[in-house]
Design a protein around this motif. Structure first.
Motif, PDB file in Angstrom:
ATOM      1  N   PHE A  23      -2.007  17.421 -13.166  1.00  0.00           N
ATOM      2  CA  PHE A  23      -2.771  16.135 -13.587  1.00  0.00           C
ATOM      3  C   PHE A  23      -4.296  16.631 -13.779  1.00  0.00           C
ATOM      4  O   PHE A  23      -4.715  17.538 -13.084  1.00  0.00           O
ATOM      5  CB  PHE A  23      -2.757  15.292 -12.239  1.00  0.00           C
ATOM      6  CG  PHE A  23      -1.168  14.803 -12.146  1.00  0.00           C
ATOM      7  CD1 PHE A  23      -0.525  13.813 -12.852  1.00  0.00           C
ATOM      8  CD2 PHE A  23      -0.629  15.362 -10.971  1.00  0.00           C
ATOM      9  CE1 PHE A  23       0.691  13.595 -12.530  1.00  0.00           C
ATOM     10  CE2 PHE A  23       0.788  15.048 -10.714  1.00  0.00           C
ATOM     11  CZ  PHE A  23       1.275  14.128 -11.408  1.00  0.00           C
ATOM     12  N   ASP A  24      -4.771  16.006 -14.821  1.00  0.00           N
ATOM     13  CA  ASP A  24      -6.242  16.073 -15.096  1.00  0.00           C
ATOM     14  C   ASP A  24      -7.019  15.550 -14.466  1.00  0.00           C
ATOM     15  O   ASP A  24      -8.196  15.430 -14.607  1.00  0.00           O
ATOM     16  CB  ASP A  24      -6.128  15.950 -16.733  1.00  0.00           C
ATOM     17  CG  ASP A  24      -6.217  14.805 -17.111  1.00  0.00           C
ATOM     18  OD1 ASP A  24      -5.929  13.395 -16.315  1.00  0.00           O
ATOM     19  OD2 ASP A  24      -6.264  14.330 -18.259  1.00  0.00           O
ATOM     20  N   GLU A  25      -6.789  14.709 -13.326  1.00  0.00           N
ATOM     21  CA  GLU A  25      -7.853  14.255 -12.468  1.00  0.00           C
ATOM     22  C   GLU A  25      -7.042  13.882 -11.008  1.00  0.00           C
ATOM     23  O   GLU A  25      -5.944  14.118 -10.851  1.00  0.00           O
ATOM     24  CB  GLU A  25      -8.434  12.885 -12.982  1.00  0.00           C
ATOM     25  CG  GLU A  25      -7.152  11.873 -13.123  1.00  0.00           C
ATOM     26  CD  GLU A  25      -7.706  10.505 -13.562  1.00  0.00           C
ATOM     27  OE1 GLU A  25      -8.432   9.752 -12.569  1.00  0.00           O
ATOM     28  OE2 GLU A  25      -7.320  10.233 -14.796  1.00  0.00           O
ATOM     29  N   PRO A  26      -7.987  13.933  -9.994  1.00  0.00           N
ATOM     30  CA  PRO A  26      -7.365  13.500  -8.619  1.00  0.00           C
ATOM     31  C   PRO A  26      -6.304  12.428  -8.606  1.00  0.00           C
ATOM     32  O   PRO A  26      -6.663  11.178  -9.173  1.00  0.00           O
ATOM     33  CB  PRO A  26      -8.600  13.207  -7.646  1.00  0.00           C
ATOM     34  CG  PRO A  26      -9.473  13.839  -8.567  1.00  0.00           C
ATOM     35  CD  PRO A  26      -9.430  13.653  -9.976  1.00  0.00           C
ATOM     36  N   VAL A  27      -4.970  12.754  -8.140  1.00  0.00           N
ATOM     37  CA  VAL A  27      -4.097  11.662  -7.933  1.00  0.00           C
ATOM     38  C   VAL A  27      -3.682  11.564  -6.124  1.00  0.00           C
ATOM     39  O   VAL A  27      -4.159  12.425  -5.435  1.00  0.00           O
ATOM     40  CB  VAL A  27      -2.898  11.897  -8.622  1.00  0.00           C
ATOM     41  CG1 VAL A  27      -3.363  11.701 -10.234  1.00  0.00           C
ATOM     42  CG2 VAL A  27      -2.287  13.060  -8.160  1.00  0.00           C
ATOM     43  N   THR A  28      -3.057  10.182  -5.967  1.00  0.00           N
ATOM     44  CA  THR A  28      -2.736  10.384  -4.534  1.00  0.00           C
ATOM     45  C   THR A  28      -1.448  10.931  -4.250  1.00  0.00           C
ATOM     46  O   THR A  28      -0.535  11.054  -4.986  1.00  0.00           O
ATOM     47  CB  THR A  28      -2.402   8.827  -4.205  1.00  0.00           C
ATOM     48  OG1 THR A  28      -1.210   8.417  -4.892  1.00  0.00           O
ATOM     49  CG2 THR A  28      -3.641   7.846  -4.361  1.00  0.00           C
ATOM     50  N   GLY A  30     -14.409  23.661 -11.272  1.00  0.00           N
ATOM     51  CA  GLY A  30     -13.838  23.871 -12.547  1.00  0.00           C
ATOM     52  C   GLY A  30     -12.285  24.562 -12.632  1.00  0.00           C
ATOM     53  O   GLY A  30     -11.519  24.650 -13.396  1.00  0.00           O
ATOM     54  N   MET A  31     -11.830  24.811 -11.192  1.00  0.00           N
ATOM     55  CA  MET A  31     -10.654  25.341 -11.161  1.00  0.00           C
ATOM     56  C   MET A  31      -9.800  24.627 -10.178  1.00  0.00           C
ATOM     57  O   MET A  31      -8.755  25.076  -9.716  1.00  0.00           O
ATOM     58  CB  MET A  31     -10.661  26.982 -10.271  1.00  0.00           C
ATOM     59  CG  MET A  31     -11.699  27.846 -11.241  1.00  0.00           C
ATOM     60  SD  MET A  31     -10.873  28.176 -12.903  1.00  0.00           S
ATOM     61  CE  MET A  31      -9.417  28.931 -12.385  1.00  0.00           C
ATOM     62  N   GLU A  32     -10.249  23.320  -9.964  1.00  0.00           N
ATOM     63  CA  GLU A  32      -9.241  22.532  -9.160  1.00  0.00           C
ATOM     64  C   GLU A  32      -7.968  22.267  -9.879  1.00  0.00           C
ATOM     65  O   GLU A  32      -7.904  21.971 -11.143  1.00  0.00           O
ATOM     66  CB  GLU A  32     -10.227  21.289  -8.978  1.00  0.00           C
ATOM     67  CG  GLU A  32     -11.419  21.368  -8.290  1.00  0.00           C
ATOM     68  CD  GLU A  32     -12.601  21.323  -9.163  1.00  0.00           C
ATOM     69  OE1 GLU A  32     -12.273  21.537 -10.479  1.00  0.00           O
ATOM     70  OE2 GLU A  32     -13.822  21.433  -8.753  1.00  0.00           O
ATOM     71  N   VAL A  33      -7.051  22.066  -9.152  1.00  0.00           N
ATOM     72  CA  VAL A  33      -5.541  21.748  -9.675  1.00  0.00           C
ATOM     73  C   VAL A  33      -4.968  20.988  -8.690  1.00  0.00           C
ATOM     74  O   VAL A  33      -4.935  21.053  -7.381  1.00  0.00           O
ATOM     75  CB  VAL A  33      -4.849  23.217  -9.619  1.00  0.00           C
ATOM     76  CG1 VAL A  33      -3.437  22.760 -10.104  1.00  0.00           C
ATOM     77  CG2 VAL A  33      -5.295  24.152 -10.747  1.00  0.00           C
ATOM     78  N   GLN A  34      -4.336  19.721  -9.298  1.00  0.00           N
ATOM     79  CA  GLN A  34      -3.425  19.045  -8.584  1.00  0.00           C
ATOM     80  C   GLN A  34      -1.988  18.990  -9.352  1.00  0.00           C
ATOM     81  O   GLN A  34      -2.306  18.908 -10.666  1.00  0.00           O
ATOM     82  CB  GLN A  34      -3.785  17.723  -8.325  1.00  0.00           C
ATOM     83  CG  GLN A  34      -4.600  17.510  -6.956  1.00  0.00           C
ATOM     84  CD  GLN A  34      -4.976  15.914  -6.623  1.00  0.00           C
ATOM     85  OE1 GLN A  34      -5.195  15.279  -7.419  1.00  0.00           O
ATOM     86  NE2 GLN A  34      -4.878  15.607  -5.477  1.00  0.00           N
ATOM     87  N   GLY A  35      -1.093  18.921  -8.788  1.00  0.00           N
ATOM     88  CA  GLY A  35       0.340  18.884  -9.686  1.00  0.00           C
ATOM     89  C   GLY A  35       1.598  18.850  -8.588  1.00  0.00           C
ATOM     90  O   GLY A  35       1.421  18.573  -7.462  1.00  0.00           O
ATOM     91  N   VAL A  36       2.799  18.865  -9.461  1.00  0.00           N
ATOM     92  CA  VAL A  36       3.806  18.860  -8.406  1.00  0.00           C
ATOM     93  C   VAL A  36       5.006  19.642  -9.180  1.00  0.00           C
ATOM     94  O   VAL A  36       4.784  20.405 -10.193  1.00  0.00           O
ATOM     95  CB  VAL A  36       4.518  17.454  -8.634  1.00  0.00           C
ATOM     96  CG1 VAL A  36       3.808  16.209  -7.893  1.00  0.00           C
ATOM     97  CG2 VAL A  36       4.753  16.963  -9.919  1.00  0.00           C
ATOM     98  N   VAL A  37       5.826  20.343  -8.336  1.00  0.00           N
ATOM     99  CA  VAL A  37       7.027  21.177  -8.826  1.00  0.00           C
ATOM    100  C   VAL A  37       8.287  20.234  -8.613  1.00  0.00           C
ATOM    101  O   VAL A  37       8.499  19.772  -7.358  1.00  0.00           O
ATOM    102  CB  VAL A  37       7.039  22.574  -8.015  1.00  0.00           C
ATOM    103  CG1 VAL A  37       8.486  23.199  -8.313  1.00  0.00           C
ATOM    104  CG2 VAL A  37       5.915  23.110  -8.078  1.00  0.00           C
TER     105      VAL A  37
END
Length: 108
Positions: free
Chosen positions: A9-14, A49-56
């Motif tokens: 995701f390109d921004e913070p998500v819940t 600049g290296m923050e990452v949020q996502g899912v597998v």
């Protein structure tokens, strides 16, 4: 056999909305489970600049080398905005994700 599909995701998500398997659909196969990944998006422990949020997404019914689409809908950002349905193409690779205990918070 199951395959893993990574989504960022390109921004913070819940975490609650991002880890809800009902918010993901595939053009073929089935979503079996979703694992949320976060490396402290607020930057407190991540390199700026290296923050990452996502899912597998663990999915069944996919084949290595074949192309599909994933549709994401209903994921909510930290301001309460709900993501419109978004579809992205992907090709399945033979790579497998390591399965650490949940919940997972990654640090650089």
């Amino acid at each position: 056999d199951t395959m893993d599909v990574g989504v960022t995701f390109d921004e913070p998500v819940t975490a609650a909305s991002a880890s809800d398997a009902g918010n993901y659909s595939l053009s073929a196969g089935s979503v079996e489970s979703v694992m949320f990944l976060d490396n402290n998006y607020d930057g407190s422990q991540a390199t700026p600049g290296m923050e990452v949020q996502g899912v597998v997404i663990t999915a069944s019914g996919l084949s290595v080398g074949e192309s599909y689409t994933v549709t994401v809908t209903g994921v909510e950002d930290l301001k309460g905005n709900v993501m419109e349905p978004t579809t992205q193409p992907f090709t399945v690779s033979a790579m497998k994700w390591s399965r650490p205990p949940s919940p997972l918070r990654l640090a650089p």
